[in-house]
Design a protein around this motif. Structure first.
Motif: not given
Length: 219
Positions: A172-184
């Motif tokens: 969940d944290a990876a998903n949120t950070r990826s969406v917020m930061g537009d980064s993989n």
């Protein structure tokens, strides 16, 4: 095919079309952001058509949750079932979940991560449906880990529910950070942490290699 059957087939096709748009919109704007007018514009159907299919906003939201659940199962659960129960299936589930979020199976990332925050403090049928979907995923992950314990692939003292909680929190944290930061990059961090957790539990390096070896930055 008689006229009644033909109408039913067309109605089912229209319902699937509208729900495909509904779940993608909800993953970006939330389930409360769904409206018959907005959805009609997105799906290029009439407002009256959407209203006929679903009747109320709550029924539309519930249908969207179920459609999202089926898309998640098809994207993550079903492919993992090709692997034997235990660590191999756990690795397939974790790898599949990361790909599901990274590749934006839903436009806004994980549908359930996006919508659960809306309804976590709002009692009612929609909250219940979201909670059930999240519980089903966590329980399936825990059950898969339980097989790994029983098969001696991880330590006998490992707690499956604890593992499922930790893994879900990382995903969940990876998903949120990826969406917020537009980064993989968050998926790289999540993989490292999940691999370390499985190795610490006693999983063989060869069995977790699939999870460790994927280059999310190149995906």
């Amino acid at each position: 095919m008689n006229e009644t059957d033909g109408r039913r087939v067309r109605g089912d096709a229209s319902r699937r079309l509208v729900l495909d748009h509904a779940v993608d919109l909800a993953s970006v704007e939330g389930l409360d952001g769904l409206s018959i007018g907005h959805l009609a514009d997105a799906a290029r159907v009439s407002k009256s058509g959407v209203a006929t299919l679903f009747g109320t906003k709550e029924r539309l939201q519930l249908a969207a949750v179920e459609a999202a659940r089926l898309r998640f199962v098809a994207s993550v659960i079903e492919p993992a079932r090709d692997e034997p129960r235990g660590i191999r299936r756990i690795v397939a589930l974790l790898d599949g979940w990361i790909a599901y979020s990274r590749d934006r199976v839903f436009t806004g990332g994980c549908f359930f991560a996006a919508t659960a925050a809306e309804f976590d403090a709002k009692p009612g049928p929609v909250r219940d449906a979201l909670a059930m979907a999240l519980t089903d995923w966590s329980n399936y992950l825990a059950a898969s880990f339980r097989y790994a314990v029983a098969q001696g692939e991880v330590g006998a003292d490992e707690d499956p529910e604890q593992f499922a909680f930790e893994a879900t929190a990382l995903l969940d944290a990876a998903n949120t950070r990826s969406v917020m930061g537009d980064s993989n990059q968050p998926y790289v961090f999540a993989r490292r942490a999940l691999v370390a957790r499985l190795r610490a539990a006693g999983a063989d390096d060869a069995l977790v290699a699939r999870l460790a070896d994927v280059d999310d930055l190149a995906a």
